[in-house]
Design a protein around this motif. Sequence first.
Motif, short mmCIF file in Angstrom:
data_model
loop_
_atom_site.label_atom_id
_atom_site.label_comp_id
_atom_site.label_asym_id
_atom_site.label_seq_id
_atom_site.Cartn_x
_atom_site.Cartn_y
_atom_site.Cartn_z
N VAL A 55 -6.41 -12.92 -6.83
CA VAL A 55 -7.76 -12.82 -7.39
C VAL A 55 -8.77 -12.55 -6.28
CG1 VAL A 55 -9.55 -14.00 -8.72
CG2 VAL A 55 -7.14 -14.40 -9.26
N ALA A 56 -9.67 -11.62 -6.51
CA ALA A 56 -10.78 -11.34 -5.59
C ALA A 56 -12.08 -11.70 -6.29
CB ALA A 56 -10.78 -9.88 -5.17
N ILE A 57 -12.84 -12.64 -5.71
CA ILE A 57 -14.09 -13.10 -6.29
C ILE A 57 -15.25 -12.59 -5.44
CG2 ILE A 57 -15.48 -15.10 -6.94
CD1 ILE A 57 -12.86 -16.69 -7.21
N PHE A 58 -16.23 -11.98 -6.10
CA PHE A 58 -17.43 -11.50 -5.42
C PHE A 58 -18.64 -12.19 -6.05
CE2 PHE A 58 -14.25 -8.22 -4.98
CZ PHE A 58 -14.37 -7.83 -3.66
N SER A 59 -19.36 -12.94 -5.24
CA SER A 59 -20.54 -13.65 -5.74
C SER A 59 -21.79 -13.09 -5.10
CB SER A 59 -20.44 -15.15 -5.44
OG SER A 59 -21.63 -15.80 -5.82
N ALA A 60 -22.58 -12.40 -5.91
CA ALA A 60 -23.84 -11.85 -5.41
C ALA A 60 -24.97 -12.86 -5.56
CB ALA A 60 -24.19 -10.57 -6.18
N LEU A 68 -6.46 -25.73 -2.61
CA LEU A 68 -7.26 -24.51 -2.63
C LEU A 68 -6.92 -23.60 -1.45
CD1 LEU A 68 -9.67 -23.53 -4.49
CD2 LEU A 68 -11.17 -24.19 -2.61
N ALA A 69 -6.68 -24.21 -0.30
CA ALA A 69 -6.40 -23.44 0.92
C ALA A 69 -5.12 -22.63 0.83
CB ALA A 69 -6.33 -24.38 2.12
N GLU A 70 -4.25 -22.97 -0.11
CA GLU A 70 -2.95 -22.30 -0.23
C GLU A 70 -2.91 -21.28 -1.36
OE1 GLU A 70 -0.27 -25.50 -0.72
OE2 GLU A 70 -0.53 -26.30 1.31
N GLU A 71 -4.02 -21.14 -2.08
CA GLU A 71 -4.00 -20.29 -3.28
C GLU A 71 -4.23 -18.81 -2.93
OE1 GLU A 71 -2.87 -21.44 -5.75
OE2 GLU A 71 -3.66 -23.38 -6.36
N PRO A 72 -3.73 -17.89 -3.79
CA PRO A 72 -3.83 -16.44 -3.53
C PRO A 72 -5.15 -15.84 -4.00
CG PRO A 72 -2.53 -16.81 -5.50
CD PRO A 72 -2.90 -18.18 -4.97
N PHE A 73 -6.24 -16.21 -3.36
CA PHE A 73 -7.52 -15.61 -3.76
C PHE A 73 -8.39 -15.42 -2.53
CE2 PHE A 73 -8.96 -19.95 -3.44
CZ PHE A 73 -10.32 -19.87 -3.19
N SER A 74 -9.41 -14.56 -2.69
CA SER A 74 -10.41 -14.35 -1.64
C SER A 74 -11.78 -14.47 -2.27
CB SER A 74 -10.23 -12.97 -1.00
OG SER A 74 -10.39 -11.95 -1.97
N LEU A 75 -12.78 -14.77 -1.44
CA LEU A 75 -14.13 -15.02 -1.93
C LEU A 75 -15.14 -14.36 -1.00
CD1 LEU A 75 -16.05 -16.47 -3.85
CD2 LEU A 75 -15.60 -18.60 -2.65
N ASP A 76 -16.04 -13.57 -1.57
CA ASP A 76 -16.99 -12.78 -0.79
C ASP A 76 -18.40 -13.03 -1.31
OD1 ASP A 76 -18.53 -10.73 0.40
OD2 ASP A 76 -16.82 -9.38 0.48
N MET A 116 -24.95 -6.97 -2.40
CA MET A 116 -23.68 -6.32 -2.65
C MET A 116 -23.87 -5.10 -3.55
SD MET A 116 -20.32 -8.43 -3.87
CE MET A 116 -20.73 -9.77 -2.77
N SER A 117 -23.23 -3.99 -3.19
CA SER A 117 -23.36 -2.76 -3.97
C SER A 117 -22.00 -2.33 -4.52
CB SER A 117 -23.91 -1.63 -3.10
OG SER A 117 -22.98 -1.29 -2.09
N VAL A 137 -10.27 -9.13 -10.60
CA VAL A 137 -11.50 -9.08 -9.81
C VAL A 137 -12.61 -9.73 -10.63
CG1 VAL A 137 -13.26 -7.59 -8.78
CG2 VAL A 137 -10.83 -6.99 -8.57
N ILE A 138 -13.35 -10.64 -10.01
CA ILE A 138 -14.48 -11.31 -10.66
C ILE A 138 -15.75 -10.94 -9.91
CG2 ILE A 138 -15.55 -13.54 -11.18
CD1 ILE A 138 -12.75 -14.70 -11.48
N VAL A 139 -16.75 -10.46 -10.64
CA VAL A 139 -18.02 -10.06 -10.05
C VAL A 139 -19.13 -10.87 -10.71
CG1 VAL A 139 -19.61 -8.16 -9.60
CG2 VAL A 139 -17.14 -7.72 -9.67
N ASP A 140 -19.78 -11.74 -9.95
CA ASP A 140 -20.79 -12.66 -10.47
C ASP A 140 -22.17 -12.30 -9.89
OD1 ASP A 140 -22.11 -14.79 -11.59
OD2 ASP A 140 -21.31 -16.28 -10.18
#
Length: 445
Positions: free
Chosen positions: A226-231, A275-283, A288-289, A310-313
């Motif tokens: 999972v890729a999380i993007f928090s604007a 949480l440190a072992e889970e397959p996700f990234s957070l930006d 953000m564009s 992909v999660i875009v918030d």
Amino acid sequence: MKSPVSEPPHSKLAEKAVLSLMMRDEETRRRALLEGIGEDHFYCLQSVYLAVTTLSRSGATIDAISLTEELRSSGDLEGVGGESAVVEMWEMNENPRGWKQWVRALANARIERIKEDGLRWAADAKTPEAALEALRTTQEEMRQALAGPNRSKTAQEVAILVDQELHRLYNAGAIPGIPTGMGDLDQLTGGMKYAQLWVIAAETSRGKSVLMYQLGCSAIANQKRVAIFSAEMTVEEVGIRLISHRGKIMMDHLSSPKSAGKGHMNRMQTQLKLLAEEPFSLDDTPRMSLSYLYAECQRLAEIHGGLDLVIVDYLQILDVEVKRTENRQDAVSKLSSGLKQLAKLLRCPVVTGSQLNDNGQLRESRAIGQDADVLLAIGADGIRIQKNRNGKRDETLHYRLVGEIQTFAPFDPKERTAEQEAADEAAEREKAKKRSSGRDRQHRN
């Protein structure tokens, strides 16, 4: 003395030749359609092309007289040179053998116009991020223009792809997509399927982010990348929300750890290790564009061999560069369309949020609802499935926001809590107050 403004690249001779053939021959008009010739291929004589296609679609006879009248009714006759210019094109009688050459000239001129317009757009941008967005959009428009319309699959290719998809769905079981963690929602939607755009809509502070991250946590629990993007929020803020939801830890304890007991501190540490072992990234990159999202998602996909979600918030807070002739609605439309195309490019679901206005409608653009495959609206009575492409819709699932642990939990609508009853009573008092105020005004008048 001002330097003369040069006209955008075009070939008026090629435009006349193509239009002359299209005016006179129905087969040529079909050929133009099949080869992707559209109004954007014409610069000087775009209104003539539109007149030809309008008459053709209506089944009317096309000749110099009907074209002249069509252009006169649309107010474009003088702009193309008047009746004499229409007659001149009609009488050109060009040889069809030159078709490919003229079409190529139109295509090349169109690509040059896209390039010049894009470079001006980027040069006028106020920030490097806005310039990058302008160049990305221009690059995509040029790529599509160069590729042309020949992207269709043969019947045999379609059959092979459908067979592969049916096997994939069969092997995936009852829930072919990524489970949401909400059984009734999974039954209605089949989970979050690849290439889908999910939009979670709500008024301010109704829990858009909570539901997005809850879906993300469900995917993470199923070992999906999972890729999380928090604007909107920082990495730390999002991380705390994830821990609260996953560990059912009160937000008060996470916001003020010093006031929490030893047991709560131990639970926090346990969740941090997991949480440190889970397959996700957070930006949480500021401003953000779409260009940034595309680039970072592709980078992550290359590193991990693909992304699953992909999660875009959230959608309206993303940065987008618009042309001078565009408004905010155009900008939001670009964003929703861009996220849908990102889902198709990555072949994974993309989840985002959108604001609702006071009337419960999607704010700023209907395109959001059109681009979405699944549209969930959070209301006082639960989560309503407003759109579910190829599935059941207009169902309300009874989940209530429990902000203390960042979770939407199921509830029985027949059971009213003291908090809900108090809120309903307050709402009724407010309505009665307004009615009374209205009667007082009428009485004074």
